[in-house]
Enzyme design. Structure first.
Site, short mmCIF file in Angstrom:
data_model
loop_
_atom_site.label_atom_id
_atom_site.label_comp_id
_atom_site.label_asym_id
_atom_site.label_seq_id
_atom_site.Cartn_x
_atom_site.Cartn_y
_atom_site.Cartn_z
N ARG A 48 45.48 13.22 42.02
CA ARG A 48 45.69 11.93 41.34
C ARG A 48 47.07 11.36 41.63
NH1 ARG A 48 42.11 10.37 37.47
NH2 ARG A 48 43.73 9.06 36.54
N LYS A 154 36.01 28.86 40.15
CA LYS A 154 35.63 29.19 38.79
C LYS A 154 36.54 28.44 37.81
CE LYS A 154 38.48 33.28 38.05
NZ LYS A 154 39.30 32.80 36.94
N ASP A 183 34.88 33.47 44.46
CA ASP A 183 35.51 34.46 43.58
C ASP A 183 36.39 35.30 44.50
OD1 ASP A 183 36.19 36.81 42.15
OD2 ASP A 183 34.51 36.48 40.78
N HIS A 184 37.70 35.13 44.42
CA HIS A 184 38.56 35.73 45.43
C HIS A 184 38.52 37.25 45.42
CE1 HIS A 184 41.49 35.96 42.06
NE2 HIS A 184 42.00 36.96 42.74
N LYS A 188 38.52 40.59 48.90
CA LYS A 188 39.44 41.71 49.06
C LYS A 188 38.82 42.80 49.94
CE LYS A 188 41.86 41.04 44.68
NZ LYS A 188 43.20 40.90 45.29
N ASP A 241 37.40 33.83 31.83
CA ASP A 241 38.33 33.81 32.96
C ASP A 241 38.13 35.01 33.88
OD1 ASP A 241 40.56 33.02 34.54
OD2 ASP A 241 41.83 34.40 33.45
N HIS A 246 35.17 37.96 37.86
CA HIS A 246 35.67 39.04 38.70
C HIS A 246 35.05 40.40 38.38
CE1 HIS A 246 38.42 36.05 39.96
NE2 HIS A 246 39.32 36.20 39.02
N LYS A 332 45.75 40.55 29.34
CA LYS A 332 47.12 40.13 29.65
C LYS A 332 48.11 40.97 28.85
CE LYS A 332 45.98 36.46 32.17
NZ LYS A 332 46.30 36.35 33.62
#
Length: 489
Positions: A48, A154, A183-184, A188, A241, A246, A332
């Site tokens: 934007r 995601k 989905d990173h 891997k 999340d 994941h 976290k």
């Protein structure tokens, strides 16, 4: 090195954001270093708000490379930066972007001496979920759908209903074959190596079942806090999340049946069969936590009940895994940042073989470290040298980078960007997977567990530490560093 990829116009929405700076532009740089980018490529950043002139945007990208790559080769970075420009766009106005894409295509046609039909478009849609519908409508109106592959980040909805709505929005303009849900974790090397470890080794595949495996832990603790992402976490939470994305995908790779081929149709069918056998999660076997201090983060409500920690017990009702619990944990502000899969084997129960010093022997474990430099450890028992039949613990270790001459691993986003340009959907998520995973976790959304406060730097709420029989491999079963109390508002 000459690439065999066709000419590409790559459009990165959210090009001034954190993901682009940390992963996408460094990923493009590393692919350029290795000669893996298309020989003819144009990159358009969009969003934007313009960061200024094209030169100012290139300076922004160069700053990101300096910060997240480190020692940048100007001979590679210079030509790459010359291919990059910025064009503002929004859901309401994409005319300038559409014009820029067509101008880029004209330059590629001239440079590559090819036809328009030979030029591919790659649109990377890194925007908030609420903006997806408007952006898809804009792309459709501006005729930016043909010859396009769309990468979607995601979260893929926030529950079953919104996931179905998102699928409807995406497929209103794009075919399912054009959509690459990323989905990173699946990019891997260590995650892909789970398949090689299982299916290429007679040591493991015959034992990869309920008769020899007691439990599986998929453990992704993070030591970082939400770090300024309070607004995102308030609207998403840890379950959406991390767990439905994941960790669920890791579960699929660990538990799937032999796919018989490494291609999209085979891998997706094998994962779908596994997910179809997963029981809907029992909320009574899920622990939600929130680290002490989360409510002090910017953009977080003073009485927030959002979870920053999840531990869950999962069951797969098929012949291979019936009665084997899978334990998922992430959060976290925990005591360590790791990505570990622990396969715990059943005790053979030969009681005449005793550990040195007596007691009950610890179970054998296969530990897969999913770090960028993947490692595997196998914990075994052996006889202690000497006159007595006493057991000691031993460990086999395999370093999957240092032990392989000429190894050239790709970072996850590098691998997945390359796969999109190749049109390879093997490591991307299907719409059916997304819907099934929301069906599995919907009971937890309908009957949310009480959110318990835990101390930052601990292993989470005490009730989560005891969820697996025998405790977690990381952090054990002791609650000495945790607190477990209701949030106070």
């Amino acid at each position: 090195m000459t690439s065999d990829l066709p000419p590409h116009v790559l459009v990165l929405f959210g090009a001034t954001g954190d993901l682009a700076s940390r992963k996408l532009f460094p990923g493009l740089y590393h692919l350029a270093v290795d000669g893996r980018l298309p020989d003819h490529l144009e990159v358009i950043g969009s969003g934007r708000h313009s960061p200024g002139t094209d030169d100012e945007f290139r300076a922004h990208v160069r700053g990101a490379l300096d910060e997240f790559v480190g020692d940048v080769d100007d001979a590679v970075a210079g030509p790459l930066l010359e291919r990059i420009r910025f064009v503002p766009s929004s859901a309401d106005d994409g005319a300038g972007l559409a014009e820029a894409v067509r101008e880029a295509e004209d330059r590629l046609i001239d440079a590559a001496h090819c036809l328009l039909s030979d030029v591919r478009r790659l649109l990377y849609l890194s925007v908030p979920p609420g903006a997806v519908k408007g952006m898809i409508g804009m792309l459709d109106r501006e005729d930016l759908v043909a010859r396009t592959r769309l990468v979607a980040e995601k979260p893929f909805g926030t529950d079953l209903a919104t996931a179905r709505e998102l699928h409807s929005v995406l497929t209103s303009a794009f075919s399912e074959e054009q959509v690459f849900r990323i989905d990173h974790f699946l990019g891997k090397e260590a995650v892909q190596n789970i398949l090689a470890l299982r299916f290429a080794n007679g040591l493991f595949e015959p034992a990869w079942n309920r008769h020899t495996i007691e439990s599986v832990q998929i453990d992704v603790p993070e030591s970082l806090t939400v770090e300024g992402r309070g607004s995102f976490y308030e609207g998403t939470g840890c379950l959406r999340d991390m767990v439905t994305t994941h960790l669920a995908q890791l579960l699929g790779f660990v538990a799937l049946e032999d796919p018989h081929a490494f291609r999209a149709s085979a891998i997706r069918a094998a994962k779908a069969a596994t997910f179809s056998a997963v029981r809907p999660i029992d909320p009574e076997r899920v622990v939600f936590g929130q680290y002490d201090g989360y409510r002090d983060e910017p953009d977080v409500a003073a009485d927030s009940e959002v979870e920053t920690f999840v531990a869950a017990e999962v069951w797969i009702d098929n012949d291979r895994w019936r009665d084997v619990p899978f334990y998922l944990r992430t959060g976290k502000a925990l005591a360590a940042g790791r990505r570990t899969i622990t396969v715990r084997f059943r005790d053979p129960r030969h009681r005449w073989l005793k550990p040195e010093g007596g007691g009950v022997p610890e179970p054998n474990e296969l530990v897969i470290d999913l770090a960028d430099r993947p490692k595997i450890a196998i914990e075994v028992r052996a006889k202690r040298p000497g006159p007595d039949m006493a057991l000691v613990e031993g460990v086999f270790r395999l370093d999957l980078v240092c032990d392989v001459p000429g190894a050239d691993p790709l970072e996850a986003y590098e691998r997945l960007l390359l796969d999109v340009m190749r049109g390879d959907r093997t490591l991307f998520i299907s719409s059916d997977e997304v819907e099934r995973l929301w069906e599995i976790f919907q009971p937890v959304l309908d009957r949310r567990p009480r959110t318990q406060v835990y101390a930052a730097g601990s292993w989470g709420p005490a009730s989560a530490l005891d969820l697996p029989l025998g405790g977690w491999r990381l952090g054990g079963a002791s609650a000495e560093s945790s607190s477990s109390t209701p949030p106070t508002g």
